[in-house]
Design a protein around this motif. Structure first.
Motif, PDB file in Angstrom:
ATOM      1  N   ILE A   1       0.830  -1.203   0.000  1.00  0.00           N
ATOM      2  CA  ILE A   1       0.000   0.000   0.000  1.00  0.00           C
ATOM      3  C   ILE A   1       0.865   1.253   0.000  1.00  0.00           C
ATOM      4  CG2 ILE A   1      -1.701   1.304   1.320  1.00  0.00           C
ATOM      5  CD1 ILE A   1      -2.911  -1.136   0.059  1.00  0.00           C
ATOM      6  N   LEU A   2       1.895   1.271   0.837  1.00  0.00           N
ATOM      7  CA  LEU A   2       2.755   2.456   0.933  1.00  0.00           C
ATOM      8  C   LEU A   2       3.568   2.659  -0.340  1.00  0.00           C
ATOM      9  CD1 LEU A   2       4.008   2.167   4.628  1.00  0.00           C
ATOM     10  CD2 LEU A   2       2.159   3.583   3.715  1.00  0.00           C
ATOM     11  N   ASN A   3       4.035   1.577  -0.945  1.00  0.00           N
ATOM     12  CA  ASN A   3       4.751   1.717  -2.217  1.00  0.00           C
ATOM     13  C   ASN A   3       3.842   2.286  -3.300  1.00  0.00           C
ATOM     14  OD1 ASN A   3       7.397   0.832  -1.602  1.00  0.00           O
ATOM     15  ND2 ASN A   3       6.759  -1.302  -1.681  1.00  0.00           N
ATOM     16  N   HIS A   4       2.593   1.871  -3.289  1.00  0.00           N
ATOM     17  CA  HIS A   4       1.637   2.419  -4.254  1.00  0.00           C
ATOM     18  C   HIS A   4       1.388   3.900  -4.001  1.00  0.00           C
ATOM     19  CE1 HIS A   4      -1.749   2.528  -7.010  1.00  0.00           C
ATOM     20  NE2 HIS A   4      -2.507   3.026  -6.049  1.00  0.00           N
ATOM     21  N   GLN A   5       1.314   4.291  -2.736  1.00  0.00           N
ATOM     22  CA  GLN A   5       1.092   5.696  -2.405  1.00  0.00           C
ATOM     23  C   GLN A   5       2.268   6.575  -2.776  1.00  0.00           C
ATOM     24  OE1 GLN A   5      -2.010   5.608   1.379  1.00  0.00           O
ATOM     25  NE2 GLN A   5       0.116   6.147   1.698  1.00  0.00           N
ATOM     26  N   GLU A   6       3.461   5.999  -2.823  1.00  0.00           N
ATOM     27  CA  GLU A   6       4.641   6.790  -3.169  1.00  0.00           C
ATOM     28  C   GLU A   6       4.526   7.389  -4.569  1.00  0.00           C
ATOM     29  OE1 GLU A   6       7.734   7.772  -1.588  1.00  0.00           O
ATOM     30  OE2 GLU A   6       6.220   7.497  -0.038  1.00  0.00           O
TER      31      GLU A   6
END
Length: 451
Positions: free
Chosen positions: A207-212
Motif C-alpha cells: 500500500i505504501l509503495n503504491h502511495q509513493e
C-alpha cells in the motif's frame, strides 16, 4: 524514423543471439559464457513482441534472452557466475579490510564478505519507472492517517464487519494484481488486543509503495520491503554469508521486479526493512541521502544494541551494502561505514507488548528522514494514569484495516460491500457482543490457524 529509433533501442535492451555450432553459445558476462534459455528469436518475432509490449505493459512474455538481472534468479547461472566473481573480488579485499578496521566485528567476517560475488546483480538495461503527472501528485493529497480524528462511519462499519468473525476465516478479502493475498482470519488479527499477523505488514508495504507514486516532489522518495524478505534463513548467523547473500539477492530482485518500483536505488532516499524477530516488530531504515542507518522501535530499553538486536542490524547493513555496491550506487561505501543507531522517541513504550505491529505501521507511514523532534507521528506519550495512547492505537487498527481493504489495489473490493450489507442487518445488541473478552478469544483461535 521514430519507429526505427525505438526498434534500435529495443535491440540494445534485448540483443539477438543467433544459433551457433560452437560449444559455448550464449551470453558472455564476467568472463563466463552462460547459455541462453528460451525460444529461437527472429527479426519478425522481436518486432512482434515489441509492439505487443507497447500495447500491454502488464503482459508477461516468455524470456527471450538471459541478462545479468535474470541470471541471478537462475541457480545454475548463479553458480557459474559465482566462480568468476570470486576471482574478481579478491582485488577488493584490501579496500574492504581498511573500511572495516575500525568497526565492531560481526558474525559476518570480512574474509567471508570478500568471497561474495559483488558484480552479478547489476542489470544491463532497466525498464524506466513511469511516474505520475504533477496534477496527480498534489501536496494536498493526504497519504497518512490522522490518529486524532474521530472514526468515520465507513471505518466503523468495515472494522466492525471484519472483527465480527462471522464468515469463514479462509475467505479472501484482499488481493492485488501483484499477487498479494489476505484471508479474513489474517485481517482479524487487526482487532484491538491481538498481535498483528506478518502478512498485514507485507500488504501494508505494498500500500505504501503504491502511495509513493502520489508523493509531491518536495517529499523524499521512499521504498518499503516486506518483513518476510528478511527470513530466518537470511538472519541465521550459522549459515555462511554466500548462501545468505544469494537468498537476499533473490528476494530483493523478486520484490523489485514484482512492483517495478526501482532497480538501482539512485532515485530513492529512504529504504525500509521491517523486521519480525521473537514475535516483536521493529524497523531498520537506510537513509541513502544522509548515509545513515537508523533503528526505529517502540519498545524502550536501556540495553545496548548488540544485546537487544544482536547482529541483525550490522548483518543487514553488510548485505544491503553488497547489493547496492553491485549496482554502482554512489553511497554504497558510505552506507558500509555508517554505524546503526536507535532513535529515541517520546511515544516509546515500556509496558505495551501487543501493539508493536501498529507502531511499526505508523512508523513506516510517517517517517521521512527528519529529526525526531520534527517527526510528527501524532501519538501521545505512554502514561500510567492515561489511556490516550492506547485509544489511539486501537482506533489506528480500525483505520488501517479500512484503508487497506478499501484501497484501489484491492481487486476484490466489491466482495467487501456484500459483507457490509450483511453486517448492517445485525442489531446493535449483536454488534456489542463482539467487544467482549470471549469474542476476542474466539478471534484468537481463528488467527492461530494461519501460523
Amino acid at each position: 524514423m521514430l519507429v526505427t529509433k525505438r526498434n534500435h533501442e529495443f535491440n540494445l535492451a534485448c540483443p539477438y543471439f543467433p544459433n551457433s555450432d560452437l560449444p559455448h553459445d550464449g551470453t558472455f558476462f564476467n568472463g563466463v559464457t552462460t547459455p541462453v534459455h528460451g525460444r529461437e528469436i527472429t527479426t519478425e518475432s522481436k518486432d512482434l513482441e515489441f509492439h505487443e509490449a507497447a500495447i500491454d505493459d502488464d503482459a508477461h512474455n516468455d524470456v527471450v534472452c538471459s541478462t545479468p538481472f535474470t541470471q541471478i534468479l537462475d541457480e545454475e547461472a548463479f553458480d557459474i557466475l559465482e566462480k568468476s566473481a570470486l576471482a574478481t573480488t579478491k582485488e577488493l579485499s584490501g579496500h574492504q579490510s581498511s573500511t572495516l578496521s575500525n568497526r565492531r566485528e560481526s558474525d559476518i567476517k570480512i574474509d567471508d564478505v570478500n568471497t561474495v560475488p559483488l558484480t552479478i546483480i547489476a542489470p544491463r538495461r532497466t525498464k524506466r519507472f513511469v511516474q505520475l503527472t504533477d496534477k496527480l501528485r498534489s501536496p494536498y493529497y493526504k497519504r497518512t492517517v490522522d490518529p486524532n480524528k474521530r472514526l468515520k462511519s465507513t471505518e466503523e462499519r468495515v472494522s466492525g464487519c471484519i472483527f465480527a468473525g462471522l464468515d469463514n476465516e479462509w475467505d479472501l478479502v484482499f488481493e492485488t494484481k501483484f499477487g498479494d493475498r489476505g484471508h479474513r482470519g489474517i485481517f482479524e488479527s487487526m482487532i484491538p488486543g491481538s498481535k498483528i499477523h506478518g502478512t498485514i505488514i507485507d500488504i501494508w508495504a505494498t500500500i505504501l509503495n503504491h502511495q509513493e507514486r502520489h508523493r509531491n516532489k518536495k517529499s523524499p522518495s521512499r521504498m518499503f520491503f516486506s518483513c518476510t524478505l528478511l527470513s530466518n534463513y537470511i538472519l541465521d548467523e550459522a549459515i555462511c554469508i554466500e548462501k545468505r547473500y544469494k537468498m537476499f539477492v533473490d528476494r530483493m530482485n523478486e520484490y523489485i521486479e514484482k512492483y517495478k518500483q526501482c532497480t538501482n536505488f539512485k532515485d530513492v532516499y529512504l529504504v525500509f526493512f521491517p523486521v519480525l524477530e521473537f514475535e516483536h516488530y521493529y524497523l531498520i531504515v537506510f537513509d541513502l541521502k544522509k548515509s545513515q542507518c537508523v533503528i526505529i522501535d517502540n519498545m524502550y530499553s536501556e540495553e545496548s544494541l548488540e544485546v537487544k538486536y544482536g547482529n541483525v542490524p550490522s548483518d543487514l547493513k553488510i548485505l544491503f551494502y553488497l547489493y547496492i555496491d553491485a549496482l554502482n550506487h554512489p553511497k554504497s561505501n558510505s552506507i558500509m561505514r555508517t554505524i546503526p543507531v536507535s532513535l529515541c522517541m517520546e511515544w516509546m513504550t515500556s509496558r505495551n507488548y501487543i501493539d508493536c505491529g501498529v507502531f511499526l505501521m505508523r512508523h513506516m507511514e510517517t517517517y521521512k528522514g527528519e529529526n525526531v523532534d520534527k517527526w510528527d507521528v501524532g501519538l501521545e506519550t505512554e502514561l500510567e494514569d492515561s489511556d490516550d495512547q492506547q485509544m489511539q492505537l486501537d482506533e489506528l487498527r480500525k483505520k488501517y484495516v479500512t484503508k487497506i481493504l478499501t484501497s484501489d489495489l484491492n481487486v476484490i473490493k466489491p466482495s467487501l460491500y456484500k459483507m457490509l450489507a450483511s453486517y448492517d442487518k445485525l442489531s446493535d445488541t449483536e454488534k456489542e457482543s463482539f467487544n467482549t473478552e470471549e469474542h476476542l478469544m474466539k478471534i484468537e483461535s481463528r488467527i492461530s490457524l494461519f501460523y
